[in-house]
Scaffold this motif. Sequence first.
Motif, PDB file in Angstrom:
ATOM      1  N   UNK A 155      -5.080   1.854 -14.967  1.00 21.96           N
ATOM      2  CA  UNK A 155      -3.805   2.431 -14.562  1.00 21.96           C
ATOM      3  C   UNK A 155      -3.876   2.707 -13.074  1.00 21.96           C
ATOM      4  N   UNK A 156      -2.975   2.097 -12.317  1.00 27.85           N
ATOM      5  CA  UNK A 156      -2.974   2.302 -10.882  1.00 27.85           C
ATOM      6  C   UNK A 156      -2.426   3.685 -10.535  1.00 27.85           C
ATOM      7  N   UNK A 157      -2.765   4.139  -9.359  1.00 30.11           N
ATOM      8  CA  UNK A 157      -2.241   5.422  -8.902  1.00 30.11           C
ATOM      9  C   UNK A 157      -0.742   5.306  -8.660  1.00 30.11           C
ATOM     10  N   UNK A 158      -0.006   6.327  -9.057  1.00 27.38           N
ATOM     11  CA  UNK A 158       1.439   6.332  -8.862  1.00 27.38           C
ATOM     12  C   UNK A 158       1.854   7.278  -7.752  1.00 27.38           C
ATOM     13  N   UNK A 159       3.057   7.095  -7.249  1.00 25.68           N
ATOM     14  CA  UNK A 159       3.598   7.967  -6.213  1.00 25.68           C
ATOM     15  C   UNK A 159       4.486   9.021  -6.861  1.00 25.68           C
ATOM     16  N   UNK A 160       4.378  10.246  -6.388  1.00 29.94           N
ATOM     17  CA  UNK A 160       5.208  11.329  -6.915  1.00 29.94           C
ATOM     18  C   UNK A 160       6.683  10.985  -6.749  1.00 29.94           C
ATOM     19  N   UNK A 161       7.426  11.032  -7.845  1.00 28.00           N
ATOM     20  CA  UNK A 161       8.844  10.703  -7.805  1.00 28.00           C
ATOM     21  C   UNK A 161       9.144   9.223  -7.784  1.00 28.00           C
TER      22      UNK A 161
END
Length: 242
Positions: A155-161
């Motif tokens: 799972x790749x890192x996601x950006x807030x929002x």
Amino acid sequence: MLLRLPTSVSEAQECLTEGAVPVGGATLVWATWQRDGFPEQAMSLREVPEARVVDREALGAAVLLNQIDERLPEVLRRAAATIGTGAVRRAATVGGNLVGSTLRCLLPAAYVLDARAVVLAVDGTYETDLAEVVAKRPLLLGLRWREPVVSGYRKLAGEAGGPPPLVVACAVHAEEGGRHRLRVAVRDGYEVLSDDTTCAVGADVDQVLRALRGTTLGALPATAWDVVHEQVTDLLARATDR
């Protein structure tokens, strides 16, 4: 609101017949109920034995995410460990994630395990595929599958929002005649694509990837394929060592 806690499948059926609304860990519905009003009756499956199973080839819908442990395939363990915070994982359930959530973080893992869903309805239980679970959101009692040779999850890192982060799940399954099948599932945005191809242990990775590109997964963007390439390479190497 009356929270009903049936202790058997038959009692759970009675609750459904009497209009009780199924609820998992309530992590997804509580805010909605506070805004729109609480139902007269809710029902949790946490006391139903069939919904509490944790086994090498089965997982109950009422199992909490933080209870997904070494008894289960790696792909499920890694998927569960990346969902929310520790507090969320101590309250959220398998069924709530697969049926109630729009993200369905466990769904790619369930797809590559080729899992079947056990569903509870007013007239009894039945087994169905994951497509029905996604489309109809029934009351999930649990999942069943055949243990894979090896599995993996990224799972790749996601950006807030921002949009949901990319997820790649994969598993190698043994088949009759000494053959193997590679299953890959990718969550890109809110959509999950899943497909498979035959593969031999020790097979050329590029050949396997070319076969995958000939499936529905071929529509994935290049960024997703980079992760698929990495995961498949690692998985086939580990399968060779088994």
